[in-house]
Write a protein that holds these residues in place. Structure first.
Motif, PDB file in Angstrom:
ATOM      1  N   GLN A  96       7.704  -5.281 -13.824  1.00 32.62           N
ATOM      2  CA  GLN A  96       8.436  -5.997 -12.835  1.00 32.62           C
ATOM      3  C   GLN A  96       7.705  -6.840 -11.785  1.00 32.62           C
ATOM      4  O   GLN A  96       7.937  -7.958 -11.407  1.00 32.62           O
ATOM      5  N   THR A  97       6.329  -6.206 -11.350  1.00 27.12           N
ATOM      6  CA  THR A  97       5.468  -7.020 -10.382  1.00 27.12           C
ATOM      7  C   THR A  97       5.023  -8.505 -11.144  1.00 27.12           C
ATOM      8  O   THR A  97       4.849  -9.482 -10.631  1.00 27.12           O
ATOM      9  N   ARG A  98       4.696  -8.309 -12.335  1.00 27.54           N
ATOM     10  CA  ARG A  98       4.326  -9.554 -13.039  1.00 27.54           C
ATOM     11  C   ARG A  98       5.468 -10.732 -13.123  1.00 27.54           C
ATOM     12  O   ARG A  98       5.137 -11.928 -12.869  1.00 27.54           O
ATOM     13  N   GLN A  99       6.516 -10.106 -13.420  1.00 25.06           N
ATOM     14  CA  GLN A  99       7.732 -11.068 -13.413  1.00 25.06           C
ATOM     15  C   GLN A  99       8.018 -11.610 -11.991  1.00 25.06           C
ATOM     16  O   GLN A  99       8.374 -12.780 -11.690  1.00 25.06           O
ATOM     17  N   GLU A 100       7.949 -10.723 -10.941  1.00 19.34           N
ATOM     18  CA  GLU A 100       8.115 -11.515  -9.516  1.00 19.34           C
ATOM     19  C   GLU A 100       7.148 -12.426  -9.272  1.00 19.34           C
ATOM     20  O   GLU A 100       7.242 -13.388  -8.517  1.00 19.34           O
ATOM     21  N   LEU A 101       5.752 -11.939  -9.731  1.00 19.52           N
ATOM     22  CA  LEU A 101       4.616 -12.813  -9.535  1.00 19.52           C
ATOM     23  C   LEU A 101       5.066 -14.307 -10.190  1.00 19.52           C
ATOM     24  O   LEU A 101       4.904 -15.344  -9.701  1.00 19.52           O
ATOM     25  N   SER A 102       5.310 -14.267 -11.427  1.00 20.09           N
ATOM     26  CA  SER A 102       5.750 -15.305 -12.428  1.00 20.09           C
ATOM     27  C   SER A 102       6.898 -16.222 -11.606  1.00 20.09           C
ATOM     28  O   SER A 102       6.658 -17.576 -11.383  1.00 20.09           O
ATOM     29  N   THR A 103       7.811 -15.583 -11.102  1.00 17.63           N
ATOM     30  CA  THR A 103       9.017 -16.187 -10.381  1.00 17.63           C
ATOM     31  C   THR A 103       8.415 -16.779  -9.301  1.00 17.63           C
ATOM     32  O   THR A 103       8.692 -18.158  -8.828  1.00 17.63           O
ATOM     33  N   ALA A 104       7.535 -16.255  -8.528  1.00 20.89           N
ATOM     34  CA  ALA A 104       6.992 -16.668  -7.073  1.00 20.89           C
ATOM     35  C   ALA A 104       6.121 -17.856  -7.641  1.00 20.89           C
ATOM     36  O   ALA A 104       6.258 -19.118  -6.799  1.00 20.89           O
ATOM     37  N   LEU A 105       5.394 -17.958  -8.698  1.00 25.20           N
ATOM     38  CA  LEU A 105       4.481 -19.145  -8.947  1.00 25.20           C
ATOM     39  C   LEU A 105       5.532 -20.388  -9.381  1.00 25.20           C
ATOM     40  O   LEU A 105       5.266 -21.244  -9.028  1.00 25.20           O
ATOM     41  N   TYR A 106       6.564 -20.202 -10.185  1.00 27.94           N
ATOM     42  CA  TYR A 106       7.290 -21.008 -10.718  1.00 27.94           C
ATOM     43  C   TYR A 106       8.056 -21.811  -9.433  1.00 27.94           C
ATOM     44  O   TYR A 106       7.966 -23.193  -9.427  1.00 27.94           O
ATOM     45  N   GLN A 107       8.718 -21.090  -8.480  1.00 26.24           N
ATOM     46  CA  GLN A 107       8.932 -21.532  -7.398  1.00 26.24           C
ATOM     47  C   GLN A 107       8.171 -22.438  -6.605  1.00 26.24           C
ATOM     48  O   GLN A 107       8.453 -23.420  -5.995  1.00 26.24           O
TER      49      GLN A 107
END
Length: 472
Positions: A96-107
């Motif tokens: 979940q943390t990796r997914q949140e980090l990926s989303t934050a980086l994409y945004q």
């Protein structure tokens, strides 16, 4: 020897000088610090009254559940299960943390790109503005375009002159000699079909010489002769063709890059306008001296065809899907993706009225009687006939399949309808004030137009070829 407070064997035993009771050192010291009394007798007691006792260390026996191998194995199993569950939970949290980090980086990356694009557009706009020369009278330089401005005086006078001439002669003009009758049209059949000439085509335009102008998604356009049955000339529009129209013998081609290119005898002679997006529709003024273009940028512009300059532009609230001048040239109608038809005074650029249709407008065409206009809505199997005086729909014509476009003939009596399943022609009889379907052929079409003297109906099929309905 047991502690008088806990009842268990003390690890650090002490005894009271006064009462002789034995206590666990940490327990009695905590009691004395709070109550200053002996917990058994209630007498005053201080830590100085305690005497440490010497005793062997007491080993607490294991609980009964750990005294056998099966019990120990069960305990180990429980510990292992708890460890596995904890590991699974940690993995879930990590994913979940990796997914949140990926989303934050994409945004963050998207925001950076948007900021870079906006900064670039701002710099380009500043540079363009710095190159514009604003002058009065007969000064040189490009004139700045003003949103919502009216037409220049000479063009406004031309609009008045054209409207007066056409309005005064419209009801008196006779039906041209040799014009097709309803009986003749009812006998039309598929007389000719062509192979795919321009794949990806979305619109056609037919002139009096029965020359068909259309183009494809690869930017290639051409003129097809119905009489000779072949392509007479082709030209490169540079990008996908989105709209076509005839200006006398010249071809007007709207493109997906937002410009309209003018071709004469196969050569490009001018380029008009600059929409921020594809040209979605265009309409030639009845005077033949002005062209209106509309784009996906929610803007329509009026261009003078003598100088090929933009003389007026107006932004609207929604994407414009189709435009049409009133047959007298005074009013300008826009169909939009929000389902509204907006009516503008072409001279001033002021909005006169707004009509609600309930669904995105796909096509809008005026009848030559000057009072009716046909409206095609996206994914609708019918065409609505509106009365400009009542500002309401007065007839509904069913097509049997979703309608893509429509076209009135010169007399305003016949309406050709293109649909995803057929091409049909409807006739209005003034004496009975009723509509009747004259012919319907199973030929899927994206656009439709009338040939000379209504002697044929030309349809554009989905493959980019032509289907001609005529007497056989």
């Amino acid at each position: 020897m047991l502690c008088a407070i806990s009842g268990e064997a003390p690890r650090e035993p002490v005894a009271s000088r006064k009462s002789g009771n034995v206590f666990e050192k940490r327990l009695i010291e905590a009691h004395i610090s709070e109550h200053h009394t002996d917990p058994v007798t209630g007498e005053d007691l201080a830590t100085e009254d305690l005497i440490e006792l010497k005793s062997p260390n007491v080993v607490t026996p294991r609980a009964p559940s750990f005294t056998s191998i099966p019990a120990m194995l069960s305990a180990f199993q429980n510990e292992w299960d708890a460890l596995v569950l904890e590991t699974h939970t940690l993995k879930q949290h990590l994913a979940q943390t990796r997914q949140e980090l990926s989303t934050a980086l994409y945004q963050n990356d998207a925001a950076t790109r948007v900021i870079a694009r906006i900064s670039k557009e701002r710099d380009e706009a500043r540079e363009a503005l710095s190159n514009v020369t604003v002058s009065g009278g007969g000064g040189q330089g490009d004139a700045m375009q003003v949103d919502g401005q009216g037409l220049p005086e000479e063009l406004a006078a031309l609009v008045d002159e054209t409207q007066k001439e056409l309005f005064g002669s419209r009801r008196k003009r006779p039906v041209p000699a040799g014009w097709a009758s309803g009986d003749a049209i009812s006998n039309y059949d598929i007389a000719k079909t062509t192979d795919s000439l321009f794949p990806g085509s979305s619109c056609i335009a037919v002139n009096e010489a029965e020359l068909v102008l259309f183009g494809g998604a690869d930017g290639t356009a051409g003129v097809y002769s119905l009489a000779q049955g072949k392509v007479l000339e082709t030209f490169n529009a540079g990008s996908a063709v989105t709209s076509t129209a005839w200006w006398g013998e010249r071809a007007l081609i709207g493109t997906s890059t937002g410009t309209v290119k003018v071709f004469s005898n196969g050569d490009e002679v001018a380029q008009i306008g600059s929409h921020a997006g594809a040209v979605t529709s265009m309409s030639l003024h009845p005077s033949g001296k002005m062209l209106a273009t509309a784009g996906a940028d929610k803007r329509y512009a009026i261009h003078e065809l003598t100088t090929f300059k933009t003389v007026s532009q107006v932004y609207v609230e929604a994407e414009i899907t189709c435009v049409s001048f009133h047959v007298d040239g005074m009013l300008f109608f826009l169909g939009s993706s929000d389902g509204n038809i907006r009516i503008y005074d072409i001279k001033t650029g002021a909005k006169m009225a707004e009509l609600e249709t309930g669904a995105p407008v796909a096509d809008l065409k005026f009848s030559e009687n000057g009072t009716w206009f046909a409206v095609v809505q996206q994914n609708s199997s019918s065409v609505a006939i509106w009365d400009i005086r009542k500002q309401a729909a007065i007839h509904t014509l069913e097509s049997g399949s979703p309608v893509t476009s429509c076209s009135w003939d010169y007399t305003g009596t016949f309406l050709a309808i293109a649909g995803t399943g057929s091409v049909s022609v409807q006739q209005y009889t003034k004496a009975s004030k009723s509509w009747a379907e004259l012919v319907r052929k199973a030929a899927p079409a994206k656009d439709v137009a009338w040939g000379g003297k209504a002697e044929n109906v030309v349809a554009l099929n989905p493959e980019g070829g032509l289907v001609v309905l005529a007497a056989v």
